[in-house]
Write a protein that holds these residues in place. Structure first.
Motif, PDB file in Angstrom:
ATOM      1  N   ILE A 100       1.158  -1.072  -0.495  1.00  0.00           N
ATOM      2  CA  ILE A 100       0.163  -0.249  -0.265  1.00  0.00           C
ATOM      3  C   ILE A 100       0.422   1.593  -0.370  1.00  0.00           C
ATOM      4  O   ILE A 100       0.272   2.176  -0.829  1.00  0.00           O
ATOM      5  CB  ILE A 100      -1.043   0.115   1.285  1.00  0.00           C
ATOM      6  N   SER A 101       2.211   1.098   0.956  1.00  0.00           N
ATOM      7  CA  SER A 101       2.868   2.539   1.371  1.00  0.00           C
ATOM      8  C   SER A 101       3.836   3.009  -0.119  1.00  0.00           C
ATOM      9  O   SER A 101       3.259   3.701  -0.863  1.00  0.00           O
ATOM     10  CB  SER A 101       4.219   1.691   2.235  1.00  0.00           C
ATOM     11  N   VAL A 102       3.881   1.493  -1.232  1.00  0.00           N
ATOM     12  CA  VAL A 102       4.295   1.766  -2.418  1.00  0.00           C
ATOM     13  C   VAL A 102       3.480   2.038  -3.318  1.00  0.00           C
ATOM     14  O   VAL A 102       4.029   3.426  -4.443  1.00  0.00           O
ATOM     15  CB  VAL A 102       4.796   0.489  -2.768  1.00  0.00           C
ATOM     16  N   MET A 103       1.938   1.613  -3.114  1.00  0.00           N
ATOM     17  CA  MET A 103       1.030   2.543  -4.081  1.00  0.00           C
ATOM     18  C   MET A 103       1.171   4.114  -3.508  1.00  0.00           C
ATOM     19  O   MET A 103       0.909   4.599  -4.839  1.00  0.00           O
ATOM     20  CB  MET A 103       0.091   1.380  -4.709  1.00  0.00           C
ATOM     21  N   THR A 104       0.949   4.162  -2.746  1.00  0.00           N
ATOM     22  CA  THR A 104       0.685   6.215  -2.436  1.00  0.00           C
ATOM     23  C   THR A 104       1.965   6.653  -3.467  1.00  0.00           C
ATOM     24  O   THR A 104       1.322   7.647  -3.361  1.00  0.00           O
ATOM     25  CB  THR A 104       0.739   5.652  -0.835  1.00  0.00           C
ATOM     26  N   TRP A 105       3.764   5.505  -2.992  1.00  0.00           N
ATOM     27  CA  TRP A 105       4.183   6.654  -3.283  1.00  0.00           C
ATOM     28  C   TRP A 105       4.504   6.655  -4.973  1.00  0.00           C
ATOM     29  O   TRP A 105       4.660   7.696  -5.950  1.00  0.00           O
ATOM     30  CB  TRP A 105       5.799   6.325  -2.872  1.00  0.00           C
ATOM     31  N   ILE A 106       3.389   5.654  -5.488  1.00  0.00           N
ATOM     32  CA  ILE A 106       4.082   5.851  -7.220  1.00  0.00           C
ATOM     33  C   ILE A 106       3.371   6.390  -7.672  1.00  0.00           C
ATOM     34  O   ILE A 106       3.052   7.343  -8.533  1.00  0.00           O
ATOM     35  CB  ILE A 106       3.630   4.316  -7.458  1.00  0.00           C
ATOM     36  N   ILE A 123      -3.946   9.340 -16.451  1.00  0.00           N
ATOM     37  CA  ILE A 123      -3.383   8.258 -16.489  1.00  0.00           C
ATOM     38  C   ILE A 123      -1.997   7.551 -15.094  1.00  0.00           C
ATOM     39  O   ILE A 123      -2.646   6.999 -14.410  1.00  0.00           O
ATOM     40  CB  ILE A 123      -1.922   7.453 -17.317  1.00  0.00           C
ATOM     41  N   ALA A 124      -1.991   9.185 -14.826  1.00  0.00           N
ATOM     42  CA  ALA A 124      -1.268   9.002 -13.721  1.00  0.00           C
ATOM     43  C   ALA A 124      -1.798   8.830 -12.667  1.00  0.00           C
ATOM     44  O   ALA A 124      -2.143   9.160 -10.771  1.00  0.00           O
ATOM     45  CB  ALA A 124      -0.415  10.624 -13.027  1.00  0.00           C
ATOM     46  N   THR A 125      -3.602   9.928 -12.748  1.00  0.00           N
ATOM     47  CA  THR A 125      -4.623   9.729 -11.317  1.00  0.00           C
ATOM     48  C   THR A 125      -4.569   8.462 -10.817  1.00  0.00           C
ATOM     49  O   THR A 125      -5.679   8.543 -10.029  1.00  0.00           O
ATOM     50  CB  THR A 125      -5.630  10.829 -11.946  1.00  0.00           C
ATOM     51  N   LEU A 126      -5.180   7.152 -12.585  1.00  0.00           N
ATOM     52  CA  LEU A 126      -5.438   5.854 -12.226  1.00  0.00           C
ATOM     53  C   LEU A 126      -4.820   5.117 -11.258  1.00  0.00           C
ATOM     54  O   LEU A 126      -5.504   4.368 -10.473  1.00  0.00           O
ATOM     55  CB  LEU A 126      -5.688   5.701 -13.605  1.00  0.00           C
ATOM     56  N   ASN A 127      -3.943   5.844 -10.783  1.00  0.00           N
ATOM     57  CA  ASN A 127      -2.638   4.797  -9.855  1.00  0.00           C
ATOM     58  C   ASN A 127      -3.469   5.556  -8.190  1.00  0.00           C
ATOM     59  O   ASN A 127      -3.521   4.431  -7.820  1.00  0.00           O
ATOM     60  CB  ASN A 127      -1.215   5.511  -9.698  1.00  0.00           C
ATOM     61  N   ILE A 128      -4.362   6.435  -8.429  1.00  0.00           N
ATOM     62  CA  ILE A 128      -4.522   6.622  -7.014  1.00  0.00           C
ATOM     63  C   ILE A 128      -6.358   5.153  -7.017  1.00  0.00           C
ATOM     64  O   ILE A 128      -5.779   5.074  -5.634  1.00  0.00           O
ATOM     65  CB  ILE A 128      -5.399   7.686  -6.820  1.00  0.00           C
ATOM     66  N   THR A 129      -6.338   5.258  -8.294  1.00  0.00           N
ATOM     67  CA  THR A 129      -7.755   4.391  -7.741  1.00  0.00           C
ATOM     68  C   THR A 129      -7.000   2.641  -7.350  1.00  0.00           C
ATOM     69  O   THR A 129      -7.835   2.233  -6.797  1.00  0.00           O
ATOM     70  CB  THR A 129      -8.164   4.170  -9.566  1.00  0.00           C
TER      71      THR A 129
END
Length: 422
Positions: A23-29, A290-296
């Motif tokens: 989860i932390s990694v996805m947050t940073w990405i 595309i960058a904001t979809l990483n939030i999803t």
């Protein structure tokens, strides 16, 4: 709208434990992706605005906003002439129009310049000294050598002309015109030498490499325009609205005159820039999406991992709206922080773009920016608040929108199902 404990829960979820490192990694990405996307968007918009500003500034800074030309008349010998005999009267009448800063008569022609065994084609503009001193890019050029005070004793040339001919202030160049001295045996080329008293750089390659200014009376003699002028060049208060002045200028110029504006001569550049601007904005908007979809992706993982916590919070009395706001805060916080970082990086890039490209040019060994092909001496960037606000609004809107789906999914989770196997 958001209560204090909702912020506290959202912050605890964003600070994942070591066992929840994914989860932390996805947050940073997600954070880095949004920051880079916003940075790229702001940098592109700044360069776009800089290009347009520099193109317009160099065009109208060394060229007339409007040229008043004559349709011409047929001489008794059958030749067509487009010169003005009453140029001073036309200039005085045009200067009285509201919004006109100045109106000056001009003689112009294209000739061959030669010095030190080198030749180049140049555009000679004959203009009075007091009128030349009012041309913005000539009066305040990027670089200059010599003095405009000596203009009546010689000519002023662009740095490109000086470089091609290998001359500087104090040297002389010869101008060769095919339409020269009329003799009993026909017209022979006119060749005359002029000392260089002023060298200027306006920052636009096609002007610096071709433009030569000559005193008005001398240009009349050199081009056989005694008592006439080729056009009256006009500068207005608002060059972007140059068409607005058209009817009044035509009425002041009288019958037999027509107008040619800077937008007519350089409109292709501006249309090409506008088209490229729109395409680049759409492409970079997709990059931000595309960058904001990483939030999803990150929130979906977070919701799945925190299913037990959600069930416990629901049994403690938290409503669906509270759970939705908690996870919305998780995603929105990533979007806001990433956007702020991207804005800071984009603004710094626009402010220090010259130093950045000097470094890139040094690393690449030169050739990254060639003004010969781009007509501008340096890569421009102009930071406009409208562009920054557009980038911020786009990033935040997309960040908030893509956060709603996983937040709703968390809010609608059945606490019984979440705690069934606990």
């Amino acid at each position: 709208m958001f209560r204090r404990f909702e912020w506290m829960i959202a912050w605890r979820y964003l600070r994942a434990k070591r066992s929840e490192g994914g989860i932390s990694v996805m947050t940073w990405i997600s954070l880095v992706g949004i920051a880079l996307a916003v940075f790229a968007l702001i940098a592109t918009l700044a360069v776009r605005s800089g290009f347009r500003y520099e193109f317009v500034d160099t065009i109208i800074g060394a060229n007339p906003h409007v040229s008043v030309l004559a349709y011409g008349e047929v001489l008794p010998n059958g030749a067509l002439t487009r010169t003005m005999a009453n140029y001073d009267e036309v200039a005085a009448a045009v200067a009285q129009v509201d919004g006109v800063e100045r109106a000056v008569p001009v003689v112009s022609g294209q000739v061959m310049a030669t010095a030190n065994g080198r030749n180049t084609g140049v555009q000679v503009v004959g203009m009075r000294g007091e009128d030349l001193a009012q041309v913005p890019r000539i009066a305040e050029p990027e670089e200059a050598r010599g003095s405009l005070a000596d203009y009546q004793q010689g000519i002023a040339i662009g740095t490109g002309v000086a470089r091609q001919l290998g001359v500087d202030v104090g040297d002389s160049i010869r101008l060769i015109s095919p339409d020269g001295v009329r003799t009993a045996f026909g017209t022979s080329p006119r060749i005359k030498a002029y000392p260089v008293v002023f060298v200027f750089q306006v920052g636009r390659w096609d002007i610096d490499s071709t433009r030569v200014y000559m005193p008005f009376e001398e240009a009349q003699l050199y081009f056989n325009r005694t008592g006439v002028a080729d056009e009256v060049q006009v500068a207005v208060d608002d060059p972007e609205r140059v068409d607005f002045y058209g009817p009044a200028l035509i009425q002041a110029a009288g019958e037999g005159a027509y107008l040619w504006t800077w937008q007519d001569s350089s409109g292709a550049f501006l249309r090409a820039l506008t088209m490229e601007d729109n395409i680049m904005f759409v492409i970079l908007s997709i990059l931000v999406l595309i960058a904001t979809l990483n939030i999803t992706s990150g929130l979906v993982m977070l919701v799945k991992n925190k299913g037990r916590d959600i069930g416990i919070l629901r049994t403690m009395g938290l409503t669906e709206g509270t759970i939705l706001r908690v996870f919305f805060l998780c995603g929105a916080s990533i979007g806001v922080i990433g956007t702020l970082i991207g804005v800071a990086l984009g603004c710094l890039f626009a402010i220090y773009i010259d130093q950045i490209f000097d470094l890139v040019n040094y690393i690449a060994g030169g050739g990254v920016w060639d003004p010969q092909f781009r007509h501008i001496s340096q890569l421009p960037a102009r930071l406009e608040w409208d562009d920054v606000l557009t980038a911020v609004a786009l990033s935040l809107t997309l960040s908030f929108v893509v956060t709603i789906f996983p937040a709703r999914r968390a809010a609608r989770m059945n606490p019984v199902e979440a705690l069934r196997y606990e």
